[in-house]
Scaffold this active site. Structure first.
Site, PDB file in Angstrom:
ATOM      1  N   LYS A  87     -16.119  -2.417   1.330  1.00 63.29           N
ATOM      2  CA  LYS A  87     -15.209  -3.123   0.309  1.00 63.29           C
ATOM      3  C   LYS A  87     -16.225  -3.921  -0.809  1.00 63.29           C
ATOM      4  O   LYS A  87     -16.722  -4.964  -0.207  1.00 63.29           O
ATOM      5  CB  LYS A  87     -14.270  -3.925   0.854  1.00 63.29           C
ATOM      6  CG  LYS A  87     -13.313  -3.284   1.590  1.00 63.29           C
ATOM      7  CD  LYS A  87     -12.206  -4.319   2.429  1.00 63.29           C
ATOM      8  CE  LYS A  87     -11.180  -3.663   3.053  1.00 63.29           C
ATOM      9  NZ  LYS A  87     -10.283  -4.630   3.788  1.00 63.29           N
ATOM     10  N   GLU A 109       0.759  -1.257   0.045  1.00 65.06           N
ATOM     11  CA  GLU A 109      -0.046  -0.121   0.106  1.00 65.06           C
ATOM     12  C   GLU A 109       0.866   1.220  -0.173  1.00 65.06           C
ATOM     13  O   GLU A 109       0.204   2.372   0.008  1.00 65.06           O
ATOM     14  CB  GLU A 109      -1.049   0.047   1.286  1.00 65.06           C
ATOM     15  CG  GLU A 109      -2.084  -1.234   1.194  1.00 65.06           C
ATOM     16  CD  GLU A 109      -2.828  -1.127   2.378  1.00 65.06           C
ATOM     17  OE1 GLU A 109      -2.818  -0.425   3.041  1.00 65.06           O
ATOM     18  OE2 GLU A 109      -3.635  -2.037   2.595  1.00 65.06           O
TER      19      GLU A 109
END
Length: 417
Positions: free
Chosen positions: A332, A200
């Site tokens: 999500k 990330e």
């Protein structure tokens, strides 16, 4: 204007970890949409299956041979009908036959194709004229747990949240400054730090759990003083990955500590109070609704957010609502499969006072759709890293949206409660 689906085209592409994933084009009589699917490293047990048993190749084949013929001729404007058809084609409760990522890519590409058919941007098509509120960016600055290597913190993510910013651009600027200051501090603190980053884009360093808190707390304070607005921070503990069910405790390997449920609650509560945390995600394992509820009762001015606990699933969220387990939920879309399913969860959350946090996955592509979902559905936070390419794609898209909206753009109503 007609938005009839003419064809679906599927292909194998790669995410930022170099893993195979699926990308889908939806072609209508007057428009076009494209979406690709992400993948999480730490996944909740209640998430839908990503792909059929034989993986991405099997998913591509199913689109070509089964799904495309079924969707051809349907109107892309009717998102719920498209998504319901995907459920019917799959026939299982968890998309194990066509794959949740397959459904995700088709569903999002369809929404974009419908918007494109009407000459609208996706957030406009989904949210209408009321879609003007910008989310606050929640950015991962230090990685630990399953997202890191070596003697890194046991807690998975240390996240900047500049909730005092007046514009999205200001907030992103703050996060980039915090990320840089954290990197500079780690260089001084750890002799072995070599600038390594996680999937990330967050720093990976051989420091212990509490040192990481001190580093990010100082960086947030300094940047807040520089920019003259409050920069808070939080953590994703990802407790399901620490939980040893057999022993009944949370194992902090690098710290050399084990905590039972009561000790975990005290530990997290102390962290919230000591560091004035604005956000704590997954402080307990994915079935411990009661401890989530107890922590929520005992803390103030902090969002207690469920990811593995809820997995974007309305039924699981309703279980939490009954006992006030948490006050925020990670959204999500690929955890649940389709846009319609995710929107149902968002609506349920907002009706019951839970803040929806639209989120990337650690293994992601440069797909930008979640940026539009955050604005369309008035989600007050978007969790999408700070500097890595797949994250920048989403952050820059939000900067474009804010620029497009001009003086109509305003920051979301975020209550750290």
């Amino acid at each position: 204007m007609s938005s009839l689906i003419e064809d679906l085209i599927a292909r194998k592409v790669f995410n930022n970890r170099g893993e195979e994933t699926i990308e889908v084009d939806v072609i209508t009589t007057t428009g076009f949409g494209r979406a690709s699917a992400p993948a999480g490293k730490s996944r909740g047990k209640a998430e839908v299956a990503y792909y059929p048993q034989d993986g991405v190749d099997a998913a591509v084949k199913k689109i070509e041979e089964i799904i495309a013929p079924e969707l051809a001729g349907l109107n892309a404007d009717f998102q719920e009908e498209i998504d319901e058809t995907l459920h019917e084609i799959d026939g299982s409760s968890n998309f194990k036959n066509i794959g949740g990522n397959t459904a995700f890519a088709i569903s999002l590409a369809n929404a974009e194709a419908a918007a494109n058919s009407h000459g609208l941007l996706l957030f406009q098509f989904l949210g209408g004229n009321a879609a003007t509120s910008m989310p606050y960016p929640l950015g991962n600055c230090i990685s630990g747990g399953q997202h890191a290597r070596g003697k890194s913190p046991d807690i998975q993510e240390y996240l900047a949240l500049p909730h005092g910013a007046e514009t999205f651009l200001e907030a992103v600027t703050a996060n980039t400054k915090i990320h840089k200051k954290v990197g500079d501090a780690l260089k001084k603190k750890s002799g072995t730090f070599n600038g390594g980053k996680s999937d990330e884009g967050a720093w990976i360093a051989n420091i212990d759990t509490l040192d990481a808190f001190d580093v990010i707390a100082k960086a947030c304070e300094e940047v807040g003083n520089e920019l003259d607005f409050e920069c808070g921070f939080g953590v994703d503990i990802a407790s399901s990955s620490l939980w040893n069910e057999k022993e009944g405790n949370y194992v902090y390997t690098n710290e050399g500590t084990k905590r039972d449920t009561g000790e975990q609650l005290d530990f997290v509560k102390e962290l919230i109070e000591k560091y004035h945390l604005a956000y704590v995600e997954d402080p307990f394992h994915e079935e411990d609704f009661q401890s989530f509820a107890e922590l929520t009762r005992k803390t103030k001015n902090c969002l207690i957010c469920g990811d593995d606990l809820f997995t974007t699933n309305t039924e699981r969220l309703n279980n939490g609502i009954k006992i006030n387990a948490g006050n925020a939920i990670i959204i999500k879309v690929n955890q649940i499969g389709t846009l319609s399913d995710a929107v149902e969860t968002i609506d349920t959350a907002q009706r019951h006072g839970y803040d929806p946090v639209v989120s990337h996955r650690s293994g992601d592509t440069c797909d930008w759709h979640i940026a539009h979902l955050a604005v369309a559905y008035k989600c007050p936070i978007i969790k999408t890293g700070v500097v890595e390419g797949a994250r920048i794609a989403k952050l820059n898209e939000l900067i474009r949206i804010e620029h497009f909206l001009g003086n109509r753009a305003k920051m979301a109503d975020l209550k750290i409660r």
